[in-house]
Write a protein that holds these residues in place. Structure first.
Motif, mmCIF file in Angstrom:
data_model
loop_
_atom_site.group_PDB
_atom_site.id
_atom_site.type_symbol
_atom_site.label_atom_id
_atom_site.label_comp_id
_atom_site.label_asym_id
_atom_site.label_seq_id
_atom_site.Cartn_x
_atom_site.Cartn_y
_atom_site.Cartn_z
ATOM 1 N N ASN A 280 0.818 -1.213 0.000
ATOM 2 C CA ASN A 280 0.000 0.000 0.000
ATOM 3 C C ASN A 280 0.850 1.260 0.000
ATOM 4 O O ASN A 280 0.607 2.194 -0.775
ATOM 5 N N ILE A 281 1.836 1.293 0.893
ATOM 6 C CA ILE A 281 2.628 2.512 1.091
ATOM 7 C C ILE A 281 3.530 2.809 -0.098
ATOM 8 O O ILE A 281 3.685 3.972 -0.500
ATOM 9 N N HIS A 282 4.113 1.784 -0.686
ATOM 10 C CA HIS A 282 5.126 2.009 -1.719
ATOM 11 C C HIS A 282 4.641 1.755 -3.149
ATOM 12 O O HIS A 282 5.322 2.136 -4.103
ATOM 13 N N VAL A 283 3.485 1.128 -3.299
ATOM 14 C CA VAL A 283 3.008 0.827 -4.655
ATOM 15 C C VAL A 283 1.630 1.430 -4.917
ATOM 16 O O VAL A 283 1.461 2.290 -5.779
ATOM 17 N N LEU A 284 0.620 0.972 -4.175
ATOM 18 C CA LEU A 284 -0.751 1.337 -4.507
ATOM 19 C C LEU A 284 -1.061 2.812 -4.254
ATOM 20 O O LEU A 284 -1.590 3.498 -5.131
ATOM 21 N N GLN A 285 -0.755 3.312 -3.077
ATOM 22 C CA GLN A 285 -1.062 4.704 -2.764
ATOM 23 C C GLN A 285 -0.333 5.687 -3.698
ATOM 24 O O GLN A 285 -0.959 6.613 -4.225
ATOM 25 N N PRO A 286 0.976 5.509 -3.932
ATOM 26 C CA PRO A 286 1.653 6.409 -4.878
ATOM 27 C C PRO A 286 1.074 6.334 -6.289
ATOM 28 O O PRO A 286 1.004 7.342 -6.991
ATOM 29 N N SER A 287 0.641 5.134 -6.712
ATOM 30 C CA SER A 287 0.070 4.976 -8.048
ATOM 31 C C SER A 287 -1.241 5.742 -8.170
ATOM 32 O O SER A 287 -1.477 6.448 -9.165
ATOM 33 N N LEU A 288 -2.101 5.626 -7.159
ATOM 34 C CA LEU A 288 -3.384 6.338 -7.172
ATOM 35 C C LEU A 288 -3.170 7.849 -7.138
ATOM 36 O O LEU A 288 -3.828 8.596 -7.872
ATOM 37 N N LEU A 289 -2.255 8.287 -6.297
ATOM 38 C CA LEU A 289 -1.989 9.722 -6.174
ATOM 39 C C LEU A 289 -1.405 10.277 -7.462
ATOM 40 O O LEU A 289 -1.770 11.373 -7.908
ATOM 41 N N SER A 290 -0.508 9.530 -8.090
ATOM 42 C CA SER A 290 0.103 9.979 -9.338
ATOM 43 C C SER A 290 -0.938 10.145 -10.436
ATOM 44 O O SER A 290 -0.936 11.137 -11.177
ATOM 45 N N ALA A 291 -1.862 9.175 -10.555
ATOM 46 C CA ALA A 291 -2.909 9.259 -11.576
ATOM 47 C C ALA A 291 -3.818 10.455 -11.322
ATOM 48 O O ALA A 291 -4.206 11.175 -12.259
ATOM 49 N N ALA A 292 -4.157 10.692 -10.057
ATOM 50 C CA ALA A 292 -5.043 11.809 -9.720
ATOM 51 C C ALA A 292 -4.378 13.157 -9.972
ATOM 52 O O ALA A 292 -5.020 14.096 -10.472
ATOM 53 N N THR A 293 -3.101 13.274 -9.637
ATOM 54 C CA THR A 293 -2.414 14.547 -9.849
ATOM 55 C C THR A 293 -2.207 14.830 -11.338
ATOM 56 O O THR A 293 -2.269 15.983 -11.761
ATOM 57 N N ARG A 294 -2.014 13.790 -12.135
ATOM 58 C CA ARG A 294 -1.909 13.999 -13.588
ATOM 59 C C ARG A 294 -3.223 14.532 -14.134
ATOM 60 O O ARG A 294 -3.241 15.436 -14.977
ATOM 61 N N PHE A 295 -4.332 13.975 -13.645
ATOM 62 C CA PHE A 295 -5.651 14.439 -14.076
ATOM 63 C C PHE A 295 -5.870 15.893 -13.657
ATOM 64 O O PHE A 295 -6.335 16.718 -14.450
ATOM 65 N N LEU A 315 -2.604 19.765 -3.750
ATOM 66 C CA LEU A 315 -2.764 18.398 -4.234
ATOM 67 C C LEU A 315 -1.602 17.997 -5.134
ATOM 68 O O LEU A 315 -1.081 16.881 -5.031
ATOM 69 N N LEU A 316 -1.192 18.898 -6.001
ATOM 70 C CA LEU A 316 -0.098 18.586 -6.932
ATOM 71 C C LEU A 316 1.235 18.381 -6.200
ATOM 72 O O LEU A 316 2.123 17.716 -6.721
ATOM 73 N N ARG A 317 1.372 18.936 -5.005
ATOM 74 C CA ARG A 317 2.600 18.769 -4.215
ATOM 75 C C ARG A 317 2.484 17.660 -3.180
ATOM 76 O O ARG A 317 3.461 17.313 -2.517
ATOM 77 N N SER A 318 1.292 17.095 -3.024
ATOM 78 C CA SER A 318 1.006 16.190 -1.918
ATOM 79 C C SER A 318 1.658 14.820 -2.062
ATOM 80 O O SER A 318 1.845 14.307 -3.168
ATOM 81 N N ASN A 319 1.973 14.234 -0.901
ATOM 82 C CA ASN A 319 2.437 12.853 -0.828
ATOM 83 C C ASN A 319 1.414 11.977 -0.106
ATOM 84 O O ASN A 319 1.691 10.822 0.208
ATOM 85 N N TRP A 322 -4.844 10.523 0.541
ATOM 86 C CA TRP A 322 -6.131 10.984 1.048
ATOM 87 C C TRP A 322 -6.491 12.366 0.510
ATOM 88 O O TRP A 322 -7.663 12.756 0.487
ATOM 89 N N ASP A 323 -5.472 13.128 0.106
ATOM 90 C CA ASP A 323 -5.728 14.476 -0.410
ATOM 91 C C ASP A 323 -6.501 14.463 -1.729
ATOM 92 O O ASP A 323 -7.079 15.484 -2.111
ATOM 93 N N ILE A 324 -6.519 13.336 -2.421
ATOM 94 C CA ILE A 324 -7.294 13.252 -3.663
ATOM 95 C C ILE A 324 -8.750 13.593 -3.388
ATOM 96 O O ILE A 324 -9.353 14.444 -4.045
ATOM 97 N N ASP A 325 -9.322 12.912 -2.389
ATOM 98 C CA ASP A 325 -10.723 13.149 -2.038
ATOM 99 C C ASP A 325 -10.887 14.337 -1.093
ATOM 100 O O ASP A 325 -11.879 15.061 -1.161
ATOM 101 N N ARG A 326 -9.914 14.540 -0.225
ATOM 102 C CA ARG A 326 -10.011 15.630 0.737
ATOM 103 C C ARG A 326 -10.008 16.992 0.046
ATOM 104 O O ARG A 326 -10.789 17.891 0.404
ATOM 105 N N LEU A 327 -9.155 17.153 -0.958
ATOM 106 C CA LEU A 327 -8.973 18.460 -1.582
ATOM 107 C C LEU A 327 -9.751 18.651 -2.880
ATOM 108 O O LEU A 327 -9.993 19.785 -3.289
ATOM 109 N N LEU A 328 -10.164 17.549 -3.524
ATOM 110 C CA LEU A 328 -10.819 17.695 -4.822
ATOM 111 C C LEU A 328 -12.143 16.941 -4.928
ATOM 112 O O LEU A 328 -13.197 17.569 -5.051
ATOM 113 N N THR A 329 -12.109 15.612 -4.905
ATOM 114 C CA THR A 329 -13.307 14.845 -5.253
ATOM 115 C C THR A 329 -14.485 15.123 -4.331
ATOM 116 O O THR A 329 -15.604 15.356 -4.804
#
Length: 350
Positions: A280-295, A315-319, A322-329
């Motif tokens: 989760n920490i090193h693969v899934l969460q970074p992958s989800l965040l990367s896709a959301a920040t590209r969008f 959001l674009l600077r976030s690591n 949770w900021d995907i939904d907290r700040l945008l969705t």
């Protein structure tokens, strides 16, 4: 993942409905749609871990009967990718794969929603309509049906960040047309901002919003009056489809529906993603965040073009995923918090 088996199951659903219109099978035990007296043939293709099922059954006992129903079709994943998280990662890596089973070309029809938003309907093998004629309704248009009027239409709802170009969706479209009910046409609904569909309003795709699917179904049912409509949803698309079925109840215009890896409980999904595992920490969460920040970066000006401003720079600077939904969705969908958004988005209550 045994994609071919999953597709075979879906085809069986639509062939069964096409041949047995008088058969009624519940979409989801305990759902509003399940109590409908309208003839339907709706099932769920279930995957996921045993713990997921046990938690759902404990919180909603009616689901125990659903999971054990003889009418449900089960997709049994490979042991190497037995969890939903691994299946999601595998599917994302396979998205661009192209082979004989998936090498297709769509015919696109852009459709404007009532709020001005845009979705793209990608038809396979082609949009079964002749040339458009003059109309004052720019959102739908007026068309004359040609000789290739379909005997049935299957709507496909992609997963989050997915589109008609995904390998699994291309494979499904080709197989449904080739081996489903004769004359079957497939139409993939590309979410706003995805699948080369421009984002033209501030609304972004979310787990809770069924408005676009509802308008697409209305459009198809009017344009192809009398033609049976079915639908398939993947992941987020499955959650939207299930929620739509519950909202429509007896008024639902779909005669068949199949959901694959439906989220059911968005809160539970995010809890699982938040577990402090190495994956989760090193693969899934970074992958989800990367896709959301590209969008967010791609559509920055449009998203910020409305009266409400979002903290996209953070959001674009976030690591923190949770900021995907907290700040945008969540705020974009009208919720005061991401927790409220997750509860309001879950299809389990429908």
């Amino acid at each position: 993942m045994r994609l071919s088996k999953s597709i075979d199951n879906i085809i069986n659903v639509f062939q069964g409905q096409h041949k047995q219109n008088d058969k009624s099978v519940s979409a989801k035990v305990g759902s509003k749609h399940a109590s409908s007296s309208k003839d339907s043939y709706a099932v769920d293709i279930v995957s996921g871990t045993l713990n997921d099922r046990e938690r759902l059954e404990k919180e909603k006992p009616a689901l125990a009967d659903f999971f054990n129903s003889k009418d449900i079709l089960r997709m049994v994943p490979s042991a190497l990718i037995s969890s939903g998280k691994l299946q999601s990662m595998y599917s994302s890596k396979q998205a661009r794969k192209r082979d004989k089973a998936s090498d297709i070309r769509y015919e696109r029809y852009p459709m404007t929603m009532s709020d001005g938003g845009l979705v793209s309907l990608d038809w396979y093998p082609k949009q079964p309509l002749s040339d458009p004629v003059a109309s004052t309704d720019a959102s739908v248009g007026s068309y004359t049906l040609d000789e290739s009027k379909p005997t049935s239409i299957v709507i496909v709802m992609p997963p989050s960040m997915g589109s008609s170009s995904d390998f699994r969706i291309r494979s499904l479209a080709k197989e449904l047309h080739a081996n489903g009910p004769a004359g079957c046409h497939v139409v993939v609904v590309n979410h706003r901002g995805f699948g080369s569909t421009p984002l033209v309003t501030t609304r972004v795709p979310s787990f809770d919003y069924t408005g676009d699917l509802r308008e697409v179904v209305e459009y198809l049912s009017k344009t192809y009056s009398g033609t049976p409509l079915g639908a398939v949803g993947y992941s987020m698309g499955a959650n939207i489809l299930t929620k739509y079925l519950g909202e429509q109840g007896k008024e639902c215009k779909l005669s068949t529906a199949a959901t694959i890896c439906c989220i059911y409980d968005v809160t539970m999904m995010y809890e699982a993603i938040s577990e402090p595992t190495l994956f989760n920490i090193h693969v899934l969460q970074p992958s989800l965040l990367s896709a959301a920040t590209r969008f967010a970066k791609k559509h920055y000006d449009v998203i910020q073009g409305g009266a409400r401003k979002y903290n996209l720079d953070r959001l674009l600077r976030s690591n923190d995923f949770w900021d995907i939904d907290r700040l945008l969705t969540a705020p974009n969908a009208g919720y005061s918090s991401y927790e409220q958004y997750h509860r309001g988005s879950s299809s389990r209550s429908h």
